[in-house]
Write a protein that holds these residues in place. Structure first.
Motif, mmCIF file in Angstrom:
data_model
loop_
_atom_site.group_PDB
_atom_site.id
_atom_site.type_symbol
_atom_site.label_atom_id
_atom_site.label_comp_id
_atom_site.label_asym_id
_atom_site.label_seq_id
_atom_site.Cartn_x
_atom_site.Cartn_y
_atom_site.Cartn_z
ATOM 1 N N PRO A 7 1.011 -1.317 0.222
ATOM 2 C CA PRO A 7 0.109 -0.052 -0.101
ATOM 3 C C PRO A 7 1.210 1.084 -0.481
ATOM 4 O O PRO A 7 1.852 1.540 0.953
ATOM 5 C CB PRO A 7 -0.888 -0.180 1.231
ATOM 6 N N THR A 8 0.698 2.298 -0.413
ATOM 7 C CA THR A 8 1.498 3.771 -0.894
ATOM 8 C C THR A 8 0.672 4.665 -0.923
ATOM 9 O O THR A 8 -0.878 4.263 -1.727
ATOM 10 C CB THR A 8 2.439 3.718 -1.765
ATOM 11 N N ASP A 9 0.855 5.645 -0.154
ATOM 12 C CA ASP A 9 0.286 7.304 -0.051
ATOM 13 C C ASP A 9 0.905 7.958 -0.904
ATOM 14 O O ASP A 9 0.694 9.210 -1.293
ATOM 15 C CB ASP A 9 -0.482 7.508 1.506
ATOM 16 N N TYR A 33 2.538 -5.655 -6.476
ATOM 17 C CA TYR A 33 1.732 -5.310 -6.570
ATOM 18 C C TYR A 33 1.313 -3.872 -5.491
ATOM 19 O O TYR A 33 1.491 -4.045 -3.969
ATOM 20 C CB TYR A 33 0.531 -5.903 -6.027
ATOM 21 N N PHE A 34 1.506 -2.917 -6.106
ATOM 22 C CA PHE A 34 1.275 -0.642 -5.249
ATOM 23 C C PHE A 34 -0.109 -0.937 -5.178
ATOM 24 O O PHE A 34 -1.121 -0.794 -6.160
ATOM 25 C CB PHE A 34 2.038 -0.183 -6.254
ATOM 26 N N HIS A 88 2.547 -4.199 -10.993
ATOM 27 C CA HIS A 88 1.137 -4.172 -11.073
ATOM 28 C C HIS A 88 0.447 -3.231 -10.072
ATOM 29 O O HIS A 88 1.366 -2.741 -8.858
ATOM 30 C CB HIS A 88 0.111 -5.476 -10.167
ATOM 31 N N VAL A 89 -0.560 -1.866 -10.531
ATOM 32 C CA VAL A 89 -0.992 -0.989 -10.136
ATOM 33 C C VAL A 89 -2.136 -0.793 -9.964
ATOM 34 O O VAL A 89 -3.676 -1.653 -10.677
ATOM 35 C CB VAL A 89 -0.327 0.251 -10.185
ATOM 36 N N ILE A 90 -2.432 -0.886 -8.490
ATOM 37 C CA ILE A 90 -4.165 -1.360 -7.988
ATOM 38 C C ILE A 90 -4.999 0.207 -7.407
ATOM 39 O O ILE A 90 -3.594 0.343 -6.371
ATOM 40 C CB ILE A 90 -4.481 -2.936 -7.012
ATOM 41 N N SER A 91 -5.689 0.522 -7.687
ATOM 42 C CA SER A 91 -6.480 2.187 -7.602
ATOM 43 C C SER A 91 -7.822 1.760 -7.104
ATOM 44 O O SER A 91 -8.513 1.131 -7.536
ATOM 45 C CB SER A 91 -6.624 3.157 -8.857
ATOM 46 N N GLU A 92 -8.140 1.840 -5.816
ATOM 47 C CA GLU A 92 -9.258 1.604 -5.543
ATOM 48 C C GLU A 92 -9.838 2.185 -4.446
ATOM 49 O O GLU A 92 -9.532 3.679 -3.570
ATOM 50 C CB GLU A 92 -9.284 0.069 -4.327
#
Length: 274
Positions: A7-9, A33-34, A88-92
């Motif tokens: 997880p990243t901010d 997975y970011f 990989h990137v994930i935006s939720e």
């Protein structure tokens, strides 16, 4: 291929933790997975105003999240991307905890990496409490990679330790020379026969891992985990976290892993669940 959820901010602390993680697993075949979660600033808006909001108002947080994730990929891969790694990137649209829980379930995550803070955040506390399907590595901004890597597993060994999450972490490091230290949280002269037996079983299990040597140390009355960590900066401190009881669920007590995190500022901490 091992799956690591990060997880990243997009903060500097987050980038430092990512950099540490990339270096830690440089010899391993991993999929990173970011994850970035976002929400809508609806403060002061009523239900009618929410319904009448323009599409741009809804699209903007998602677009900003994806833009920053793209910049993150460019920063940590670019021309120097490790051929053993995939990204990989994930935006939720979700809270951080909800986003992590969803990805752990859908992807089958082997490890969660969280950034460490000077003061342990409420989010980290909740994640350790609620996300119990895999180990969690908390990396402070001051952590650094050393030539010799150690994993220090701390426990009283008054109960038999479950090995699944330790195994999962060591399996990710299968191509990395990693020493294993066991720190018994009691003086050697004080341990019971049951503790000796539990310790023996645990050591025997760990000795099956290739490329790993196992050393056992005992806590001295004059020392603390903080003292130990200061003199073992090449160690990832592994803390066993028991399932939350009633007092912890209502906020009167907290995880042992959190107590250790609050005392250690330079060592990564691996929380494994019992």
């Amino acid at each position: 291929m091992k799956k690591i959820l990060i997880p990243t901010d997009f903060s500097q602390n987050s980038y430092q933790a990512i950099d540490y993680t990339m270096k830690l697993f440089k010899n391993e075949t991993c999929a990173f997975y970011f994850l970035n979660t976002y929400s809508y600033d609806s403060h002061g808006l009523n239900a009618i105003e929410m319904l009448q909001a323009e599409d741009d108002w809804f699209d903007k947080p998602k677009e900003e999240s994806l833009q920053h994730l793209g910049e993150l990929l460019e920063r940590f891969t670019g021309d120097k991307g490790n051929i053993k790694h995939s990204y990989h990137v994930i935006s939720e649209y979700a809270s951080l905890v909800e986003g992590i829980e969803k990805q752990v379930k859908e992807i089958g995550v082997d490890l969660i990496m969280l950034k460490g803070e000077v003061v342990v955040s409420k989010q980290v506390k909740v994640i350790i409490d609620k996300v119990r399907a895999c180990p969690i590595l908390i990396v402070p901004s001051a952590a650094s990679i050393h030539k010799k890597l150690n994993l220090t597993i701390t426990s009283t060994f008054k109960q038999v330790l479950r090995t699944a999450e330790v195994d999962a972490f060591l399996n990710i490091l299968s191509n990395t020379n990693c020493g294993i230290n066991i720190l018994v949280l009691d003086e050697e002269e004080s341990i019971t026969a049951e503790v000796k037996n539990n310790l023996k079983l645990f050591v025997s299990h760990l000795e099956k891992f290739p490329n790993s040597s196992v050393q056992v140390e005992y806590m001295k009355a004059s020392r603390s985990i903080k003292d130990y960590a200061i003199t073992h900066l090449n160690s990832i401190m592994c803390i066993t976290d028991k399932k939350p009881g009633l007092l912890r669920k209502i906020g009167l007590t907290q995880s042992k892993a959190i107590s250790v995190l609050e005392k250690i500022s330079k060592n990564p901490v691996l929380a494994i669940h019992q």
